[in-house]
Scaffold this active site. Structure first.
Site, PDB file in Angstrom:
ATOM      1  N   GLU A 119      -6.223  14.282  48.075  1.00  0.00           N
ATOM      2  CA  GLU A 119      -7.402  14.990  47.775  1.00  0.00           C
ATOM      3  C   GLU A 119      -8.138  14.356  46.757  1.00  0.00           C
ATOM      4  OE1 GLU A 119      -6.197  18.649  45.786  1.00  0.00           O
ATOM      5  OE2 GLU A 119      -5.134  19.219  47.531  1.00  0.00           O
ATOM      6  N   HIS A 143      -9.507  22.914  47.489  1.00  0.00           N
ATOM      7  CA  HIS A 143      -8.394  23.391  46.442  1.00  0.00           C
ATOM      8  C   HIS A 143      -9.283  24.244  45.532  1.00  0.00           C
ATOM      9  CE1 HIS A 143      -4.849  21.554  44.359  1.00  0.00           C
ATOM     10  NE2 HIS A 143      -5.074  23.081  44.054  1.00  0.00           N
TER      11      HIS A 143
HETATM   12  P1  NAD Z   1       6.360  30.388  41.397  1.00  0.00           P
HETATM   13  O1  NAD Z   1       7.262  29.083  40.692  1.00  0.00           O
HETATM   14  O2  NAD Z   1       6.222  31.712  40.858  1.00  0.00           O
HETATM   15  O3  NAD Z   1       6.866  30.544  42.940  1.00  0.00           O
HETATM   16  C1  NAD Z   1       7.591  29.431  43.736  1.00  0.00           C
HETATM   17  C2  NAD Z   1       8.631  30.199  44.645  1.00  0.00           C
HETATM   18  O4  NAD Z   1       9.113  29.225  45.601  1.00  0.00           O
HETATM   19  C3  NAD Z   1      10.149  30.367  43.741  1.00  0.00           C
HETATM   20  O5  NAD Z   1      10.376  31.705  44.047  1.00  0.00           O
HETATM   21  C4  NAD Z   1      10.996  29.333  44.181  1.00  0.00           C
HETATM   22  O6  NAD Z   1      12.448  29.846  44.332  1.00  0.00           O
HETATM   23  C5  NAD Z   1      10.479  29.048  45.672  1.00  0.00           C
HETATM   24  N1  NAD Z   1      10.956  27.919  46.261  1.00  0.00           N
HETATM   25  C6  NAD Z   1      11.058  26.732  45.800  1.00  0.00           C
HETATM   26  N2  NAD Z   1      11.768  25.708  46.677  1.00  0.00           N
HETATM   27  C7  NAD Z   1      11.656  26.541  47.827  1.00  0.00           C
HETATM   28  C8  NAD Z   1      12.130  26.271  49.143  1.00  0.00           C
HETATM   29  N3  NAD Z   1      12.741  24.968  49.634  1.00  0.00           N
HETATM   30  N4  NAD Z   1      12.065  27.241  50.191  1.00  0.00           N
HETATM   31  C9  NAD Z   1      11.356  28.546  49.931  1.00  0.00           C
HETATM   32  N5  NAD Z   1      11.125  28.871  48.685  1.00  0.00           N
HETATM   33  C10 NAD Z   1      11.285  27.836  47.436  1.00  0.00           C
HETATM   34  O7  NAD Z   1       5.025  29.548  41.593  1.00  0.00           O
HETATM   35  P2  NAD Z   1       3.527  30.336  42.084  1.00  0.00           P
HETATM   36  O8  NAD Z   1       3.084  30.479  40.975  1.00  0.00           O
HETATM   37  O9  NAD Z   1       3.966  31.227  43.012  1.00  0.00           O
HETATM   38  O10 NAD Z   1       2.958  28.896  42.799  1.00  0.00           O
HETATM   39  C11 NAD Z   1       3.234  28.618  44.151  1.00  0.00           C
HETATM   40  C12 NAD Z   1       2.532  27.331  44.542  1.00  0.00           C
HETATM   41  O11 NAD Z   1       1.018  27.425  44.469  1.00  0.00           O
HETATM   42  C13 NAD Z   1       2.799  26.386  43.567  1.00  0.00           C
HETATM   43  O12 NAD Z   1       2.914  24.952  44.327  1.00  0.00           O
HETATM   44  C14 NAD Z   1       1.388  25.828  42.714  1.00  0.00           C
HETATM   45  O13 NAD Z   1       1.021  24.621  42.539  1.00  0.00           O
HETATM   46  C15 NAD Z   1       0.567  26.514  44.034  1.00  0.00           C
HETATM   47  N6  NAD Z   1      -1.000  26.922  43.252  1.00  0.00           N
HETATM   48  C16 NAD Z   1      -1.955  26.553  44.289  1.00  0.00           C
HETATM   49  C17 NAD Z   1      -3.183  26.703  43.524  1.00  0.00           C
HETATM   50  C18 NAD Z   1      -4.301  26.411  44.345  1.00  0.00           C
HETATM   51  O14 NAD Z   1      -5.479  26.084  43.732  1.00  0.00           O
HETATM   52  N7  NAD Z   1      -4.509  26.239  45.439  1.00  0.00           N
HETATM   53  C19 NAD Z   1      -3.218  27.613  42.456  1.00  0.00           C
HETATM   54  C20 NAD Z   1      -2.022  28.030  41.769  1.00  0.00           C
HETATM   55  C21 NAD Z   1      -1.078  27.814  42.146  1.00  0.00           C
END
Ligand code: NAD
Length: 310
Positions: A264, A282
């Site tokens: 990015e 993003h």
């Molecule tokens: P979170 O920590 O609440 O949930 C993540 C989940 O993924 C957990 O339940 C974990 O057990 C699970 N997990 C980990 N490894 C795994 C695997 N190999 N297979 C299946 N599940 C697995 O996180 P969240 O707050 O829900 O955020 C999720 C993602 O979204 C993160 O990567 C975060 O960086 C991203 N995000 C992106 C934006 C954006 O602007 N697009 C904004 C916020 C968050």
């Protein structure tokens, strides 16, 4: 109780964070365009460093943060902070996990609706003087199988929204999925391969870790239905973009929507040459509500830590 810690804010953040910290006596330096070299020069002066997504706090920078107690990320992912380096310096790292879940989940719904009804293709057609009414026969989301990978904050919020659209929800996580939530939304738990084979839509909500890097590669994509669509709003490295490009180009996958990329800003990404793809820069957490909530959560957490409460 008033504090006198010095704070360096390295990225553009909602002004509420300044206001709350100042009211509590903290001294703020707001430098949203600061460069890594400039950070390196002055990082040792500060007790608290605040970043969003623009600044990467590398090992090299953190090793110089001799007076730092807290690094705060006004957002969710911590992949722009070297956590091992912070741990070695005894610096506490905090983020605002709760802030973005509604905004990201709503973006995914937007992607699914846009993919199902080919909204972006119709829009581009009209701009190019084409009336694609006969070509653009879409599908409803109702009754379709929706696979959610990662049922944390965002995955769960999305599950609840998708239930409102009467989709059949399938879930996979490496940790046990909340039973009450599963019952509420009628989620069927399964393994990753079954989820990929069964879903009409797949959405990824996992952190970027060694174990999730390219977790969706050519082999996993080949398990999906040729009509299925994949959506990634988590982190770019979770899908192998080259494999995704090949699958879409060769008609082995129905479509994709990506908000995050391996590199990015994703300018000149070759996925942009394909029609069945929607790309956004993003913007998952880029809403007024998410930004202000993240800033509030971070300001509040900093004050609570300084008070010794958390
Ligand atoms: P979170 O920590 O609440 O949930 C993540 C989940 O993924 C957990 O339940 C974990 O057990 C699970 N997990 C980990 N490894 C795994 C695997 N190999 N297979 C299946 N599940 C697995 O996180 P969240 O707050 O829900 O955020 C999720 C993602 O979204 C993160 O990567 C975060 O960086 C991203 N995000 C992106 C934006 C954006 O602007 N697009 C904004 C916020 C968050």
């Amino acid at each position: 109780m008033s504090f006198n810690e010095s704070v360096l804010i390295c990225d553009e953040v909602d002004p509420i964070i300044n206001k709350v910290l100042k009211e509590n006596g903290l001294k703020i330096t707001y430098e949203p365009q600061i460069t890594p070299d400039q950070i390196k020069e002055k990082i040792a002066q500060y007790n608290i460093i605040i970043v969003r997504g623009r600044t990467t706090l590398t090992k090299e920078l953190i090793e110089k943060a001799d007076n730092c107690k807290i690094i705060a990320r006004v957002g969710v992912g911590l992949d722009n902070i070297d956590l091992d380096a912070a741990k070695a310096k005894n610096i506490r790292v905090i983020n605002a996990v709760e802030a973005a879940m509604t905004s990201v989940a709503e973006l995914v719904l937007g992607f699914m609706l846009a993919l199902a009804r080919q909204i972006t293709i119709g829009d581009r057609g009209i701009r190019d003087g084409e009336w694609l009414k006969n070509e653009l026969v879409g599908t409803e989301l109702k009754g379709k199988y929706f696979g959610i990978i990662g049922l944390g904050n965002i995955g769960k919020r999305l599950g609840r929204l998708a239930k409102g659209l009467h989709m059949n929800i399938i879930g996979f996580d490496v940790i046990p999925i909340d039973e009450e939530f599963s019952k509420d939304v009628g989620l069927m738990k399964t393994d990753l391969d079954t989820l990929l084979q069964s879903s009409d839509y797949v959405s990824l909500h996992v952190p970027l870790l060694d174990s999730t890097h390219h977790m969706i590669d050519a082999k996993k994509l080949s398990l999906m239905k040729k009509t299925a669509k994949i959506i990634n709003t988590s982190r770019g490295g979770v899908i192998d973009e080259e494999a995704l490009y090949e699958a879409l180009k060769n008609g082995n996958l129905g479509g994709a929507a990506l908000d995050v990329f391996e590199n990015e800003p994703a300018i000149k990404n070759k996925l942009a040459t394909l029609d069945n793809v929607i790309l956004t820069p993003h913007i998952g957490a880029q809403t007024k509500e998410a930004q202000s909530l993240a800033a509030n959560v971070i300001a509040e957490k900093i004050i609570q830590i300084l008070r010794g409460i958390i």
